[in-house]
Enzyme design. Sequence first.
Site, PDB file in Angstrom:
ATOM      1  CE  LYS A   1      12.737   0.824   1.106  1.00 45.65           C
ATOM      2  NZ  LYS A   1      11.486   0.382   0.527  1.00 45.65           N
TER       3      LYS A   1
ATOM      4  CG  LEU B   1      -1.891  -1.240   1.236  1.00 49.81           C
ATOM      5  CD1 LEU B   1      -2.506  -1.429   2.605  1.00 49.81           C
ATOM      6  CD2 LEU B   1      -2.967  -1.078   0.166  1.00 49.81           C
TER       7      LEU B   1
END
Length: 238
Positions: free
Chosen positions: A235, A124
């Site tokens: 990340k 998403l």
Amino acid sequence: MLAVIRPSHVYSKKFPCHKLLISHRFKTSVREGATRVAFVGLGNMGCQMALNLAKKREASGVENEKSSSRPDIHLIVHDFHQSSMDKFFHHADSGGLIDLDALSPASDLPSLAASDPHFVVTSLPSCEASETVVGEIVKNLPKPSTETGCIFIDTSTISPTVSKSIQEMVTLVSPKHDYVDAPVSGGVKGATNATLSFMVGTSSSETFALVQPLLQKMGKGIIPCGGPGSGSAVKLFK
């Protein structure tokens, strides 16, 4: 008895109502005995990742000795955009690499939740989208699911704080549920070739062991980063 996914012609009222034109070749009920994996978010990355999950074992690119031990998967997919659904099913219906009997559309998130998935994978675009989608699914899971558990695998790039918050929300519904933050690197090419790297934040080594086989179908590097939110943190710092 498993719920039948309603082949409705519209999406949820929360989103634009498009007609869902899915070929009769795709199943509207879930195959008994299969590991039920739901996938939400069929954009450029998600489409390719979901296709790799749906590939027949011999076409998955995974070593034979590993793939032979993998559970049989039935994939239930949903996207809020008609064009993304059309693109996914067009790819799935061509090439002969997808087991069409193991693939079903869901017309909305409650229908997807009603299939009682063992795993839910999301790809998403934002923190808000992840919170909304996971929240909508977890509150609509069937009651038996609170005993057996559902693991959410969020491959979206979101903040560690939001990842931790979602994990807490999911486990509050049932301690049997869990949420894994597993953002990816490797781009669309990596998603297409199943060579993505996943930075994985999990609540336990047991949860990591459960999600690893699914992630291996979509990527090559499955990197354990620590507890909830740690995958998202790694990340963001890369």
